[in-house]
Design a protein around this motif. Structure first.
Motif, PDB file in Angstrom:
ATOM      1  N   THR A 158       0.827  -1.213   0.000  1.00 48.76           N
ATOM      2  CA  THR A 158       0.000   0.000   0.000  1.00 48.76           C
ATOM      3  C   THR A 158       0.858   1.260   0.000  1.00 48.76           C
ATOM      4  O   THR A 158       0.552   2.222  -0.700  1.00 48.76           O
ATOM      5  N   TYR A 159       1.934   1.262   0.786  1.00 43.71           N
ATOM      6  CA  TYR A 159       2.746   2.471   0.905  1.00 43.71           C
ATOM      7  C   TYR A 159       3.380   2.850  -0.430  1.00 43.71           C
ATOM      8  O   TYR A 159       3.515   4.029  -0.751  1.00 43.71           O
ATOM      9  N   VAL A 162       0.493   4.364  -2.454  1.00 43.22           N
ATOM     10  CA  VAL A 162       0.206   5.735  -2.020  1.00 43.22           C
ATOM     11  C   VAL A 162       1.240   6.684  -2.620  1.00 43.22           C
ATOM     12  O   VAL A 162       0.892   7.692  -3.243  1.00 43.22           O
ATOM     13  N   ARG A 176      11.563   8.120   0.808  1.00 40.14           N
ATOM     14  CA  ARG A 176      10.411   8.317   1.680  1.00 40.14           C
ATOM     15  C   ARG A 176       9.697   7.024   2.066  1.00 40.14           C
ATOM     16  O   ARG A 176       8.915   7.008   3.002  1.00 40.14           O
ATOM     17  N   PRO A 180      12.888   4.587   5.241  1.00 42.06           N
ATOM     18  CA  PRO A 180      12.288   4.592   6.587  1.00 42.06           C
ATOM     19  C   PRO A 180      11.528   3.307   6.896  1.00 42.06           C
ATOM     20  O   PRO A 180      11.505   2.869   8.046  1.00 42.06           O
ATOM     21  N   TRP A 257       9.395   7.605  15.504  1.00 43.27           N
ATOM     22  CA  TRP A 257       8.056   6.993  15.523  1.00 43.27           C
ATOM     23  C   TRP A 257       8.058   5.640  16.219  1.00 43.27           C
ATOM     24  O   TRP A 257       7.119   5.280  16.904  1.00 43.27           O
ATOM     25  N   GLU A 258       9.138   4.869  16.075  1.00 41.95           N
ATOM     26  CA  GLU A 258       9.244   3.563  16.720  1.00 41.95           C
ATOM     27  C   GLU A 258       9.357   3.731  18.227  1.00 41.95           C
ATOM     28  O   GLU A 258       8.776   2.977  18.997  1.00 41.95           O
ATOM     29  N   ILE A 260       8.212   6.174  20.091  1.00 44.40           N
ATOM     30  CA  ILE A 260       6.926   6.569  20.664  1.00 44.40           C
ATOM     31  C   ILE A 260       5.978   5.375  20.729  1.00 44.40           C
ATOM     32  O   ILE A 260       5.247   5.189  21.684  1.00 44.40           O
ATOM     33  N   ARG A 261       6.044   4.525  19.713  1.00 41.62           N
ATOM     34  CA  ARG A 261       5.205   3.331  19.690  1.00 41.62           C
ATOM     35  C   ARG A 261       5.543   2.424  20.878  1.00 41.62           C
ATOM     36  O   ARG A 261       4.670   1.893  21.529  1.00 41.62           O
ATOM     37  N   LYS A 264       4.194   3.693  24.126  1.00 39.37           N
ATOM     38  CA  LYS A 264       2.748   3.528  24.196  1.00 39.37           C
ATOM     39  C   LYS A 264       2.384   2.094  24.603  1.00 39.37           C
ATOM     40  O   LYS A 264       1.429   1.862  25.312  1.00 39.37           O
TER      41      LYS A 264
ATOM     42  N   GLY B  84      -3.755   4.488   4.510  1.00 38.39           N
ATOM     43  CA  GLY B  84      -2.451   4.512   3.842  1.00 38.39           C
ATOM     44  C   GLY B  84      -1.507   5.606   4.312  1.00 38.39           C
ATOM     45  O   GLY B  84      -0.651   6.059   3.555  1.00 38.39           O
ATOM     46  N   LEU B  85      -1.647   6.035   5.580  1.00 38.21           N
ATOM     47  CA  LEU B  85      -0.712   7.035   6.091  1.00 38.21           C
ATOM     48  C   LEU B  85       0.626   6.364   6.385  1.00 38.21           C
ATOM     49  O   LEU B  85       0.665   5.232   6.858  1.00 38.21           O
ATOM     50  N   PHE B  86       1.714   7.069   6.128  1.00 35.89           N
ATOM     51  CA  PHE B  86       3.039   6.508   6.407  1.00 35.89           C
ATOM     52  C   PHE B  86       3.306   6.558   7.912  1.00 35.89           C
ATOM     53  O   PHE B  86       3.284   7.639   8.499  1.00 35.89           O
ATOM     54  N   PRO B  87       3.553   5.394   8.546  1.00 37.29           N
ATOM     55  CA  PRO B  87       3.740   5.400  10.000  1.00 37.29           C
ATOM     56  C   PRO B  87       4.986   6.168  10.436  1.00 37.29           C
ATOM     57  O   PRO B  87       5.091   6.569  11.593  1.00 37.29           O
ATOM     58  N   TRP B  88       5.941   6.371   9.492  1.00 42.26           N
ATOM     59  CA  TRP B  88       7.196   7.033   9.866  1.00 42.26           C
ATOM     60  C   TRP B  88       7.141   8.543   9.658  1.00 42.26           C
ATOM     61  O   TRP B  88       8.143   9.222   9.826  1.00 42.26           O
ATOM     62  N   MET B  89       5.993   9.073   9.258  1.00 39.46           N
ATOM     63  CA  MET B  89       5.883  10.518   9.106  1.00 39.46           C
ATOM     64  C   MET B  89       4.844  11.048  10.080  1.00 39.46           C
ATOM     65  O   MET B  89       3.845  10.388  10.350  1.00 39.46           O
ATOM     66  N   TYR B 129       2.300  11.026  15.455  1.00 35.47           N
ATOM     67  CA  TYR B 129       2.418   9.993  14.430  1.00 35.47           C
ATOM     68  C   TYR B 129       1.060   9.311  14.255  1.00 35.47           C
ATOM     69  O   TYR B 129       0.277   9.263  15.204  1.00 35.47           O
ATOM     70  N   HIS B 131      -0.144   6.353  14.356  1.00 35.75           N
ATOM     71  CA  HIS B 131      -0.609   5.331  15.288  1.00 35.75           C
ATOM     72  C   HIS B 131      -1.060   5.915  16.623  1.00 35.75           C
ATOM     73  O   HIS B 131      -1.635   5.210  17.447  1.00 35.75           O
ATOM     74  N   GLN B 132      -0.803   7.199  16.834  1.00 35.19           N
ATOM     75  CA  GLN B 132      -1.262   7.836  18.071  1.00 35.19           C
ATOM     76  C   GLN B 132      -2.684   8.380  17.926  1.00 35.19           C
ATOM     77  O   GLN B 132      -3.241   8.913  18.875  1.00 35.19           O
TER      78      GLN B 132
END
Lengths: 266, 258
Positions: A158-159, A162, A176, A180, A257-258, A260-261, A264, B84-89, B129, B131-132
Motif C-alpha cells: 500500500t505504501y 500511495v 520516503r 524509513p 516513531w518507533e 513513541i510506539r 505507548k 495509507g498514512l506513512f507510520p514514519w511521518m 504519528y 498510530h497515536q
C-alpha cells in the motif's frame, strides 16, 4: 496498572533494584568463596582482586589503548561489511530477480562459521591488520544483508501505491518509503552485526597481532596472570555492551516513531 | 476536468487461468460532479478506481482525460481504504506528502498542510504519528492529504469502510463540507447504498465479477445537503431500486437461489 505474577507493579522499587541486588549477591558470594579458598583463588580470584587489576590497567592507560585499537577494528570491519551488506540487501529487496539469483549463495555461505575461515584468511591476507578487518567485515556482512532484504520485503505494498499515486519517482520512493520502512529491521541487523564483528575481531586478536583486547587476554593467559585474564574479559564485555547501547541510542534518534510506539505499548 | 472510461477491461493472471475483473466498463464524469460506485464485494470497484488513477494499466479499452495543462502534476489524488498514512511521518508530513512530490518548497508545503489540518480540527495532532490517532482521525488525515494537493479529480476507495456508523456519518458531513469548498470531480467507491445516495449526484451500480455497470441513477437532492434532515420519499425509492439490483448480484455471487 498491570501487575506481574508477584503482585508488584512495574517500575516499583523491587523491579528497579532487584536485578542489581542479584548481581551484588553473586559477587559477594564469589568474594566469600574465593577468600576462604572454598573455590581455588588461583583460578577464581576474588572480584576485589580483579577490580584492583582493572584499576591498575585503567590508570597506566592500557585499557584506553587496547580497547581503542579493538573498537577501531570492529567499527572498520562493521562499516565495510555492513555497508556492502546494506547496498546488496537494498538491491536484492528491490529486485526479485537479483534476489532469486543471489539468495541460494547466501543461504549456502552464511551458516559457515566465519572463524573457521581464519587460517585461510591468514594465508591470503598475511598477519597485519588486513585479516582482522576482513574477518570482522565478513561477520557483519551477512546479518545486515539478511535483515535489509527482509526489511524491504516486509513493507506493505500500500505504501508504494500511495507514494506512486502522488507522483513519487524512484528516488522519492527510496527516500520516503523504502529507507524509513526498512529502518527498524536494519537496526536489528546492525545490532547483531556489530556483536559478530566484535567476537570475530577478538578471536583474530587471540591468534595474531601485537595489540587489542584479545591479544592482551591471550598474553595474560600465557604468562599465567589469571586476574588479568578476568580483567580483560570484563573490559571486552563492557566494550560490547557500549557498542550495543550506542546503536540503541542511534536507533531512537533515527526512528522517533518507533520509540513513541514502544512507550505507548508499555 | 472531465474523463471518460471507454470499454475498460482488466484481467489478472492467476497460476491456473486468467481472471476477468472488469468487463467493458464505460461511463463519463464531468467537472464538479460527485459520482459514487456501488457494487457487491469483489466486483472490481477498487480495480476500476486504480485504472482511472493510472496506477494500473487496462487489458483493453482506455481512460480518456480532458483537462487544462497541469505541467506534469498528477491529475488525481487517491484516498485509500485503510488510510495509507506513512507510520514514519508525522500527521503534518503525511498531509504535506503530495505537495512534497509536486516539488513545493518545504516552508510553503508545511504551511499549506497545517492550514488544512487545522481546518478539520486536528491542529493539536499535527506533530503526532498516525498510530497515536484514532481510526476516525487517521481517515480524516488521509482525506485531507488528498484535498491539500487541490486535485481536479479525487478518487476515494471506501474511505469510511472501517469506521463505526456514528463516526462514518459525521465524517460524511465533513467530506461534503470540504468538497463544497473545492468542488473537484469525485469518484467515490463504497458498498454502502445509503452513503452513496447521501453524498452523490449520480450513483453507478456494478454487477458481480467480472464487474460492469448495470445501472446509473441520478440523485435529485439539492446542494448543499443537510445530512441531518429527513430524506424525501423519492430517495427511499431510489435506495430500494439500487438494493434490488445489488441483491440479485450478491445472491448470484453467493450462489443463493431465489
Amino acid at each position: 496498572m498491570r501487575n506481574n505474577h508477584l503482585g508488584t507493579a512495574p517500575g516499583s522499587k523491587f523491579e528497579r533494584w532487584g536485578p542489581l541486588l542479584t548481581i551484588a549477591g553473586a559477587l559477594l558470594l564469589w568474594e566469600g568463596c574465593s577468600r576462604t579458598d572454598l573455590i581455588t583463588s588461583t583460578f577464581f580470584p576474588a572480584p576485589s582482586t580483579i577490580f584492583a587489576v582493572i584499576m591498575g590497567l585503567l590508570l597506566d592507560g592500557q585499557i584506553a589503548t587496547h580497547a581503542g585499537v579493538t573498537l577501531a577494528r570492529v567499527l572498520a570491519g562493521f562499516t565495510l561489511g555492513g555497508g556492502a551488506g546494506l547496498i546488496l540487501g537494498l538491491a536484492m529487496g528491490a529486485s526479485p530477480r537479483l534476489h532469486a539469483q543471489i539468495d541460494p549463495l547466501v543461504a549456502l555461505v552464511h551458516p559457515t562459521p566465519k572463524i573457521a575461515a581464519l587460517p585461510l584468511i591468514l594465508v591470503i591476507f598475511g598477519i597485519g591488520e588486513a585479516p582482522k578487518l576482513v574477518l570482522a567485515a565478513l561477520g557483519a556482512f551477512f546479518p545486515i544483508l539478511i535483515s535489509t532484504v527482509a526489511g524491504v520485503q516486509q513493507i506493505p505494498p500500500t505504501y508504494f501505491e500511495v507514494a506512486r499515486s502522488y507522483g513519487a519517482g524512484p528516488l522519492n520512493l527510496f527516500r520516503r518509503v523504502v529507507w524509513p520502512g526498512s529502518l527498524p529491521f536494519l537496526f536489528t541487523g546492525a545490532r547483531l552485526a556489530i556483536n559478530v564483528a566484535l567476537v570475530l575481531t577478538i578471536a583474530a586478536e587471540l591468534v595474531v597481532g601485537q595489540s587489542g583486547l584479545g591479544q592482551r587476554t591471550w598474553f595474560a593467559w600465557q604468562t599465567m596472570r589469571i586476574p588479568e585474564v578476568y580483567a580483560w574479559l570484563a573490559v571486552t564485555s563492557v566494550a560490547g555492551a557500549t557498542l550495543s547501547f550506542l546503536l540503541g541510542g542511534l536507533a531512537k534518534i533515527c526512528m522517533p516513531w518507533e520509540h513513541i510506539r514502544a512507550v505507548k505499548r508499555r | 476536468m472531465r474523463f471518460e472510461c471507454q470499454e475498460l477491461c482488466k484481467s489478472f493472471d492467476s497460476s491456473h487461468s486468467e481472471i476477468s475483473a472488469l468487463d467493458r466498463v464505460s461511463f463519463a464524469a464531468d467537472d464538479h460532479e460527485f459520482v459514487s460506485i456501488v457494487g457487491p464485494s469483489g466486483c472490481g470497484k477498487t480495480t476500476l478506481l486504480k485504472l482511472i488513477a493510472g496506477l494500473i494499466e487496462p487489458t483493453a479499452g482506455r481512460v480518456q482525460m480532458s483537462n487544462g495543462a497541469l505541467r506534469g502534476r498528477p491529475r488525481s489524488a487517491f484516498v485509500f481504504q485503510d488510510h495509507g498514512l506513512f507510520p514514519w511521518m508525522t500527521v503534518l508530513d503525511n498531509v504535506a506528502f503530495g505537495l512534497e512530490m509536486q516539488g513545493v518548497a518545504q516552508g510553503e508545503r508545511l504551511e499549506r498542510a497545517r492550514a488544512f489540518v487545522e481546518r478539520v480540527g486536528l491542529g493539536q495532532f499535527a506533530d503526532h504519528y498516525p498510530h497515536q490517532l484514532s481510526t476516525g482521525m487517521q481517515q480524516r488525515v488521509g482525506i485531507v492529504r488528498a484535498f491539500v494537493t487541490e486535485p481536479p479529480l479525487l478518487l476515494m476507495d471506501e474511505p469510511f469502510g472501517a469506521l463505526d456508523p456514528q463516526t462514518r456519518r459525521v465524517l460524511q458531513g465533513e467530506l461534503l463540507r470540504l468538497w463544497g469548498e473545492h468542488r473537484n470531480l469525485v469518484v467515490f467507491v463504497t458498498h454502502d447504498i445509503d452513503e452513496a445516495v447521501r453524498l452523490s449526484d449520480r450513483v453507478l451500480v456494478m454487477t458481480g465479477r467480472p464487474g460492469s455497470i448495470c445501472d446509473t441513477i441520478d440523485i435529485p437532492l439539492e446542494r448543499p445537503r443537510d445530512l441531518a434532515s429527513r430524506e424525501p420519499a423519492e430517495v427511499s425509492e431510489i435506495k430500494w431500486r439500487i438494493w434490488k439490483q445489488l441483491e440479485r448480484e450478491v445472491r448470484a455471487s453467493l450462489a443463493i437461489a431465489r
